[in-house]
Each structure stands twice: as C-alpha cells, then as structure tokens.
Scaffold this motif. Sequence first.
Motif, PDB file in Angstrom:
ATOM      1  N   VAL A  53       0.856  -1.182   0.000  1.00  0.00           N
ATOM      2  CA  VAL A  53       0.000   0.000   0.000  1.00  0.00           C
ATOM      3  C   VAL A  53       0.891   1.231   0.000  1.00  0.00           C
ATOM      4  O   VAL A  53       1.634   1.479   0.956  1.00  0.00           O
ATOM      5  CB  VAL A  53      -0.931   0.022   1.228  1.00  0.00           C
ATOM      6  CG1 VAL A  53      -1.896   1.207   1.127  1.00  0.00           C
ATOM      7  CG2 VAL A  53      -1.694  -1.285   1.362  1.00  0.00           C
ATOM      8  N   SER A  54       0.838   1.991  -1.085  1.00  0.00           N
ATOM      9  CA  SER A  54       1.549   3.266  -1.187  1.00  0.00           C
ATOM     10  C   SER A  54       0.578   4.365  -0.773  1.00  0.00           C
ATOM     11  O   SER A  54      -0.509   4.492  -1.343  1.00  0.00           O
ATOM     12  CB  SER A  54       2.037   3.481  -2.623  1.00  0.00           C
ATOM     13  OG  SER A  54       2.639   4.745  -2.764  1.00  0.00           O
ATOM     14  N   LEU A  55       0.960   5.141   0.212  1.00  0.00           N
ATOM     15  CA  LEU A  55       0.069   6.138   0.791  1.00  0.00           C
ATOM     16  C   LEU A  55       0.183   7.474   0.068  1.00  0.00           C
ATOM     17  O   LEU A  55       1.244   7.829  -0.470  1.00  0.00           O
ATOM     18  CB  LEU A  55       0.371   6.306   2.275  1.00  0.00           C
ATOM     19  CG  LEU A  55       0.237   5.017   3.101  1.00  0.00           C
ATOM     20  CD1 LEU A  55       0.741   5.234   4.512  1.00  0.00           C
ATOM     21  CD2 LEU A  55      -1.207   4.536   3.117  1.00  0.00           C
ATOM     22  N   ALA A  56      -0.913   8.217   0.072  1.00  0.00           N
ATOM     23  CA  ALA A  56      -0.945   9.497  -0.630  1.00  0.00           C
ATOM     24  C   ALA A  56      -0.106  10.561   0.072  1.00  0.00           C
ATOM     25  O   ALA A  56       0.376  11.495  -0.572  1.00  0.00           O
ATOM     26  CB  ALA A  56      -2.392   9.978  -0.766  1.00  0.00           C
ATOM     27  N   GLN A  57       0.071  10.426   1.385  1.00  0.00           N
ATOM     28  CA  GLN A  57       0.825  11.407   2.160  1.00  0.00           C
ATOM     29  C   GLN A  57       1.792  10.688   3.092  1.00  0.00           C
ATOM     30  O   GLN A  57       1.576   9.529   3.455  1.00  0.00           O
ATOM     31  CB  GLN A  57      -0.117  12.290   2.983  1.00  0.00           C
ATOM     32  CG  GLN A  57      -1.109  13.084   2.160  1.00  0.00           C
ATOM     33  CD  GLN A  57      -0.447  14.150   1.303  1.00  0.00           C
ATOM     34  OE1 GLN A  57       0.621  14.657   1.641  1.00  0.00           O
ATOM     35  NE2 GLN A  57      -1.079  14.498   0.179  1.00  0.00           N
TER      36      GLN A  57
END
Length: 295
Positions: A53-57
């Motif tokens: 999971v690559s997070l937006a922030q």
Amino acid sequence: MAVPLQTSWQLQTAEGEPSAVVRVRNLQSTIQGPQDAWGRPGRPQPILVSAEVSLAQPFGSSSSADVVASDTVHYGLLSKAILATLGRLETEAAAGEAASLHGVVSNIWADLTGLDTSGAASNASKKGAFLNLSFVRRLSVSVVLTKASLLGSGVSLSASAVFQESSMQARGLALSLQGLRVPTLIGVNDNERTAKQIVVANIGIEQYGNDKDEHAPLEAVVVDTMTKSSYETLEALATDIASHMTTYLRSSPEDSASTHNWHLQIGLEKPTAVPFADAACVELRTSTNDVIKSS
C-alpha cells in the motif's frame, strides 16, 4: 466502464514517487481452487500473498504520536484481512465454488478496497472495505502458487492500481511464470552445439485480462518452444517464444485479437554460459501487436 489496463511502467509513471509504503510480503497459506501444475482445478496447494500500500501522504499522526493512526495501514490487520478472505474462499471451494487464480486475486482486492479489479463497486463495499482509499495512492496485490509449475519456481498473478480521491485512475494485471528451467540447445560455441544446457526463463504477461486459469497451457507453449530450439542466440529464442505465445493468446476464446494487446516480458538466462558469473541474461519486452506486425 472498466479502467483500461496499463503496463507496470505506465503505472509507475502515473503514481510518481511514493511518499510512504506499507508492505506485507509472502503471507503463507493454502488454497483450493486454482489449477495446479497439471491444469487440475480444486486441488489443495500452498499460496503466498503479498500486498503493498503506497500512501498518498507521508506518515503524519502515526509518526508524531507514535500510534497506528488513520494515515497509515496496520500491517497486522492487513494480514488478518487477507487470511480471512482466503478462509472464506476455502469454505466456498468445499461447497463446490472453487475460484480461479484471478478469482483469488479479485476476492482479496474486493475485500481490501470495496472495488473489483476493473474499478467498479463490488459486493464487498456493502460490508465495508478494509482500506480507506482516500489515504491510498497505489495498491498492489500479488498471489504466488509455488507448486503450480512443472519446471518453474511458481506462477503469480499481480493486480495493481493507482488511486486519486478514492477513485481508480489506472490499473494493471500481470501473469508471471517464474524460473522455468528447460534443457535447451542454444549457443554459438562448438561445445554448446553438442548438448543441451539449462536455460532459465522468466515470463511475464502484462495487461492480462483473462479470468480463466491459463498458466499450465502457457507454460507448455514456452517449454515446447525451448525444447525444440536449435538457435545460437538467446535473442532469437526470446523472439520465437514471443511469437508462439502471441499465437496462443490470440487463439484463446476468452480474448479477442481486436480488443486486447498483451505486453510480453521474456527473460532468458544461461547459468553455465559464463563460468565466473551467475548467468548470462537477455530480456525481450514487446507486445503481441508488435509481434504480429513484424511477422
């Protein structure tokens, strides 16, 4: 309307450089449903599941307060959510509703996101998805069947998507045949023309939209091509493999040549070619449309 399938390079470009990433790698379990190495469905076999999971922030509250806040993903709960999906699929398989490899990936994806792999709302959205997509930039789910290959180290199917404001912007599906070890007549030297040597093939098919299990017949196509080879170069062999794979994929009743273009990655290694190196390697990246044009 389904979000168009893209290659891994296109997805990386769409995502950009990630700010923060949470991964669970090679979560081990068993599955009963996808075809085994002989193409038989419904046989129990080991499975490995990875999720990224690559997070937006970047981590904000989680890092400053040293707690697992909403700006990150609890990897322990993520693991339990994946295992819960696999447990449900086992129950369904026992009732005669065995899932394909694509079905396994799709069910994990739906339970995590509330969407199917094409971006449409799934039944999982009714009970609530595990992930809050407003915090997610990219999600990747990869399933590996370690015993689903006769000559390789495994078969995998990966789903990835880039999100913006909880909406799927780009997606990819990739099938891989990993580490096929095939005795092959290959090489330019006199000694290499006298006997077959092991060639290791790693095969990837991106923009792969078929929901049926095809890894066993695809492996047979690759192995048959390599077994019959008498080429001197890996480059020529890779091109021939691409041609035979294109012929097979274009003849599949589930896929239409007029609507699908598969991106092929064919990596070939000769472990004994260079005595003081692990292997000599050649990789071909092409599309089925380009193969047809050049033939």
